[in-house]
Design a protein around this motif. Structure first.
Motif, PDB file in Angstrom:
ATOM      1  N   LEU A  12      -8.665  19.010  33.631  1.00  0.00           N
ATOM      2  CA  LEU A  12      -7.910  17.788  33.480  1.00  0.00           C
ATOM      3  C   LEU A  12      -6.307  17.871  33.730  1.00  0.00           C
ATOM      4  O   LEU A  12      -5.676  16.870  34.325  1.00  0.00           O
ATOM      5  N   TYR A  13      -5.754  18.985  33.238  1.00  0.00           N
ATOM      6  CA  TYR A  13      -4.285  19.128  33.167  1.00  0.00           C
ATOM      7  C   TYR A  13      -4.050  19.461  34.710  1.00  0.00           C
ATOM      8  O   TYR A  13      -3.073  18.881  35.143  1.00  0.00           O
ATOM      9  N   VAL A  14      -4.982  20.127  35.530  1.00  0.00           N
ATOM     10  CA  VAL A  14      -4.645  20.627  37.065  1.00  0.00           C
ATOM     11  C   VAL A  14      -4.553  19.258  37.706  1.00  0.00           C
ATOM     12  O   VAL A  14      -3.599  18.942  38.466  1.00  0.00           O
ATOM     13  N   ASN A  46     -18.487  21.139  36.561  1.00  0.00           N
ATOM     14  CA  ASN A  46     -17.472  20.598  35.757  1.00  0.00           C
ATOM     15  C   ASN A  46     -16.729  19.443  36.195  1.00  0.00           C
ATOM     16  O   ASN A  46     -16.506  18.385  35.114  1.00  0.00           O
ATOM     17  N   LEU A  47     -16.292  19.371  37.319  1.00  0.00           N
ATOM     18  CA  LEU A  47     -15.883  18.198  38.034  1.00  0.00           C
ATOM     19  C   LEU A  47     -16.452  16.946  37.727  1.00  0.00           C
ATOM     20  O   LEU A  47     -16.166  15.806  37.591  1.00  0.00           O
ATOM     21  N   ASP A  48     -17.890  16.982  38.145  1.00  0.00           N
ATOM     22  CA  ASP A  48     -18.983  15.938  37.899  1.00  0.00           C
ATOM     23  C   ASP A  48     -19.010  15.448  36.637  1.00  0.00           C
ATOM     24  O   ASP A  48     -19.248  14.181  36.384  1.00  0.00           O
ATOM     25  N   THR A  49     -18.947  16.465  35.752  1.00  0.00           N
ATOM     26  CA  THR A  49     -19.105  16.106  34.300  1.00  0.00           C
ATOM     27  C   THR A  49     -18.013  15.249  33.930  1.00  0.00           C
ATOM     28  O   THR A  49     -18.109  14.297  33.115  1.00  0.00           O
ATOM     29  N   LEU A  50     -16.752  15.606  34.281  1.00  0.00           N
ATOM     30  CA  LEU A  50     -15.522  14.757  33.950  1.00  0.00           C
ATOM     31  C   LEU A  50     -15.631  13.421  34.716  1.00  0.00           C
ATOM     32  O   LEU A  50     -15.155  12.288  34.091  1.00  0.00           O
ATOM     33  N   VAL A  51     -16.182  13.428  35.777  1.00  0.00           N
ATOM     34  CA  VAL A  51     -16.441  12.039  36.539  1.00  0.00           C
ATOM     35  C   VAL A  51     -17.222  11.192  35.671  1.00  0.00           C
ATOM     36  O   VAL A  51     -17.442  10.034  35.409  1.00  0.00           O
ATOM     37  N   GLU A  52     -18.696  11.939  35.399  1.00  0.00           N
ATOM     38  CA  GLU A  52     -19.592  11.087  34.545  1.00  0.00           C
ATOM     39  C   GLU A  52     -19.304  10.596  33.061  1.00  0.00           C
ATOM     40  O   GLU A  52     -19.310   9.578  32.752  1.00  0.00           O
ATOM     41  N   LYS A  53     -18.180  11.360  32.440  1.00  0.00           N
ATOM     42  CA  LYS A  53     -17.421  11.030  31.308  1.00  0.00           C
ATOM     43  C   LYS A  53     -16.277   9.983  31.459  1.00  0.00           C
ATOM     44  O   LYS A  53     -15.804   9.277  30.356  1.00  0.00           O
ATOM     45  N   GLY A  54     -16.039   9.637  32.720  1.00  0.00           N
ATOM     46  CA  GLY A  54     -15.163   8.404  32.889  1.00  0.00           C
ATOM     47  C   GLY A  54     -13.576   8.883  32.621  1.00  0.00           C
ATOM     48  O   GLY A  54     -12.707   8.111  32.571  1.00  0.00           O
ATOM     49  N   LEU A  55     -13.510  10.353  32.860  1.00  0.00           N
ATOM     50  CA  LEU A  55     -12.249  10.792  32.894  1.00  0.00           C
ATOM     51  C   LEU A  55     -11.394  11.108  34.132  1.00  0.00           C
ATOM     52  O   LEU A  55     -10.206  10.963  34.047  1.00  0.00           O
ATOM     53  N   VAL A  56     -12.368  11.266  34.933  1.00  0.00           N
ATOM     54  CA  VAL A  56     -11.762  11.503  36.215  1.00  0.00           C
ATOM     55  C   VAL A  56     -12.596  10.642  37.124  1.00  0.00           C
ATOM     56  O   VAL A  56     -13.681  10.199  37.176  1.00  0.00           O
ATOM     57  N   GLU A  57     -11.649  10.129  38.674  1.00  0.00           N
ATOM     58  CA  GLU A  57     -12.324   9.336  39.500  1.00  0.00           C
ATOM     59  C   GLU A  57     -12.614  10.195  40.790  1.00  0.00           C
ATOM     60  O   GLU A  57     -11.530  11.176  41.005  1.00  0.00           O
ATOM     61  N   LYS A  58     -13.522  10.249  41.463  1.00  0.00           N
ATOM     62  CA  LYS A  58     -13.955  11.204  42.707  1.00  0.00           C
ATOM     63  C   LYS A  58     -13.746  10.263  43.886  1.00  0.00           C
ATOM     64  O   LYS A  58     -14.391   9.242  43.996  1.00  0.00           O
ATOM     65  N   GLY A  59     -12.749  10.393  44.974  1.00  0.00           N
ATOM     66  CA  GLY A  59     -12.778   9.608  46.084  1.00  0.00           C
ATOM     67  C   GLY A  59     -12.844  10.531  47.244  1.00  0.00           C
ATOM     68  O   GLY A  59     -13.014  11.881  47.267  1.00  0.00           O
ATOM     69  N   GLN A  60     -13.051  10.197  48.557  1.00  0.00           N
ATOM     70  CA  GLN A  60     -13.333  10.597  49.653  1.00  0.00           C
ATOM     71  C   GLN A  60     -12.423  10.577  50.773  1.00  0.00           C
ATOM     72  O   GLN A  60     -12.135   9.546  51.135  1.00  0.00           O
TER      73      GLN A  60
END
Length: 95
Positions: A12-14, A46-60
């Motif tokens: 998250l910090y990065v 771990n990135l996918d987990t952050l996306v699933e938790k709604g903390l990070v969005e993944k774009g293409q």
């Protein structure tokens, strides 16, 4: 953020300190910090987990490259964590 691992918090910090970083840029930043190789099998789940938790969005960015940004909730969680940490740190820590 209490339910995240330390590695997930570091992700998250990065992400928060970069503008739409892609996975390999995040990986390189963490490898510099940890001073060891970060395997894809650790990074992307771990990135996918952050996306699933709604903390990070993944774009293409293109067919092979994804980028990551913090959600509003992700920014709030970092802010809350910083407030929590600050109550235990009085002033600057001497090196």
């Amino acid at each position: 953020m209490y339910d995240l691992t330390g590695f997930q918090r570091d992700l998250l910090y990065v992400i928060s300190g970069s503008e739409e970083p892609h996975g390999l840029a995040i990986k390189e930043e963490l490898e510099d910090y940890y001073e060891k190789e970060i395997h894809h099998g650790r990074l992307y789940p771990n990135l996918d987990t952050l996306v699933e938790k709604g903390l990070v969005e993944k774009g293409q960015r293109d067919r092979r490259t994804n980028f990551y940004t913090l959600t509003r909730r992700g920014r709030r969680e970092i802010s809350a964590r910083q407030e929590w940490e600050s109550q235990y740190l009085d002033g600057e820590i001497e090196a």
